[in-house]
Design an enzyme around this catalytic site. Sequence first.
Site, short mmCIF file in Angstrom:
data_model
loop_
_atom_site.label_atom_id
_atom_site.label_comp_id
_atom_site.label_asym_id
_atom_site.label_seq_id
_atom_site.Cartn_x
_atom_site.Cartn_y
_atom_site.Cartn_z
N ASP A 144 10.64 5.76 -9.66
CA ASP A 144 10.24 6.44 -10.90
C ASP A 144 10.98 7.76 -11.11
O ASP A 144 11.26 8.15 -12.25
CB ASP A 144 8.72 6.68 -10.90
CG ASP A 144 7.93 5.39 -11.02
OD1 ASP A 144 8.49 4.40 -11.52
OD2 ASP A 144 6.74 5.37 -10.61
N LYS B 185 -0.71 -4.43 -3.32
CA LYS B 185 -2.04 -3.89 -2.97
C LYS B 185 -2.14 -2.46 -3.49
O LYS B 185 -1.47 -1.57 -3.01
CB LYS B 185 -2.26 -3.89 -1.45
CG LYS B 185 -3.62 -3.32 -1.04
CD LYS B 185 -3.77 -3.27 0.48
CE LYS B 185 -5.14 -2.74 0.87
NZ LYS B 185 -5.32 -1.31 0.56
N SER C 217 0.81 -1.22 0.00
CA SER C 217 0.00 0.00 0.00
C SER C 217 0.85 1.27 0.00
O SER C 217 1.55 1.56 -0.96
CB SER C 217 -0.97 -0.04 1.19
OG SER C 217 -1.99 0.89 1.05
#
Length: 688
Positions: free
Chosen positions: A487, A501, A476
């Site tokens: 990224d 998740k 999460s």
Amino acid sequence: MKKIAILVAPILVLLSFITYSSNSVLDFNTSLNDSTEIAPKSFYGNEAKLIAQILDTYHYKKIKLNDSLSSVILTDYIETLDNNKSYFLKSDIEKFEKYRTKVDDYLEAGNVNFAYEIYNVFKERFDNRMTFVLDSLVGMDFDYTVDEYYNTDRSKGAWPTTEKELDELWRKMVKSQALSLKLNGKDNEGIKETIKKRYERFSKAAQQHRSEDVFEVFMNAVAEAFDPHTNYFSPRTSDRFKQNMSLSLEGIGARLQTETDFTKVVQILPGGPAEKSDLLHENDRITGVAQGEDGEMVDVIGWRIDDVVQLIKGPKGTTVRLEILPAETGVNGPTQVITLVRDKIKLEDMQAKAEIIPLKKNGKEYKIGVITLPSFYMDFEAYQQGDPNYTSTTRDVKRLVKELESKGIDGLMMDLRNNGGGSLAEAIDLTGLFIKNGPVVQVRTSTNKVEVGEDEDPEIIYNGPMAVMINRFSASASEIFAAAIQDYHRGVVIGEPTFGKGTVQSVIDLGRYLQVPEGEEVGQLKLTLQKFYRVTGSSTQHLGVSPDVNLPSAFDADEFGESASKSALPWDQINSTTFNVSQEVSPQLVLRLNDQYSRRLETSPELKALVEDTKELKLNLAKTQISLNEEKRRKEIEEAEKREAKRVSLSGTSIKKESEGNTDDVNIEDQYLKEGVIILTQMISEIG
């Protein structure tokens, strides 16, 4: 930070027009005539109808409660009652087929009687099994020279067709338990007495199941047919959920679940007695519980999870002893007895902690700052009250980074292993400490509206070499942070692929919309309403975050991750948002770090041992077949004990490794963290 709302308000407004009376009369005849059978409470039909309407209308998945979903619900409900195919007969399952396409119709009409009819068949079968064990098996003298096996996981097998098949299954089950007791030093009479008490307690505990318990099991089968994170909480479970959310639960600090006949540890809570003692770990199986230093060990094999939890919980300062099958040695290994002192798990125990790990490489001393982050927390109550000293993940990490920098660290490791998530806002704010500004996460609602959570603060508190450690149980909010760092090319991500998740839930109190008789309560519904996406547009659902440098892992996604659930929402992708990639981590740097790691795999004794340990753990987790031959079992236990002794001996030794003129010298018992620190140090060397 740009705030992202959890869209519950529209639901609350619309539901305010839906009211139910507990006085309505159902038009269904019930066959629950036996006074020993369990029947639904008068308002359960209306509560089930309300839940079905909410799921049908507001769940992110936008699927209808129809005949197809009805079939899924029936299968899941039956499997929840008898997950190891040890009670129902094939003929029972065939009789239940008449409900397969009717569950949706029953729920729409507010009828749950059929769920209780199924349960009462289960109860009858359960009582028959207990009678068989206590009357026929408890006094049996088993022959442990016979070469036969018991399979602890029958979930994928066929349903027994006859009582004789069930008798043989239970004979092997009880024989396996008796042999385990024999191998742990009990004599024949002691074994018989222990087995007798075990099943007497087991039977007594089952007789205490109430209408509320049956309703919760069934409504969870309904809710989880939509996705695994949509759940129904009975009033009793709701209270426990609130306790967990307030971080004031007294106990050992472990989350448990039922797996076949065992109670399995699925999470160790940071700051709790289990974590502090380092005696209990994920995937350990609990077989017995005893109170105090000398209380009787109560066998809990086959017990329902609530009853096991009740035994383990207790006031702060009291002692509980657990008999466990460690994950490292599996179901064929020896049991161990551990002692834990219960404590209250407080917010401060869950807070971020920092340490400096020194490492010597090529004659140069490095200081690596490590911040361990158990969860993404925030004291919302203090924040709302205007307390300037409210506790939050971001504030704590900011303070710790400054303290580490004042001590001259060469690199920073953020350790998010076993971090199950928490506050989305904190995940965004924490990322903002390490990037100049920009989007951190995208969130899409059930109406396909995409919102972007952004860091709008240009301040960067740390711009040095950085790594993030993750594992299969990072989920999460942890995945959001790790994905953003990756990224943006801000740091190197090291470890195992994460849980996967990528959904957001909100809890709805059903009591606000349902009138019930005085003295009664209704439960809560945890509902999936939104979905996470990386700034690149890729969902974290199923895929999670793949590390730049993969360390050995014993946990496959289809067994220990979102992909383990058949009803999990699918992976998908939306448009990328605009963000500025940094220059700290290039693809070429990641390739060089992986090349160096591959060379270490060939030369480092400790790393080789870690790979072998991981393979061994993976094999043990997969083993479900137990030999009922005493000689074979003794050999298996001896081999498991030798392997464990070798592993402990090696992990407790600091090894200096000479390879190609390089020397890595770091004394850390946590082998995964040690490898992460070495990789981060190599990164520091690479970028100068």
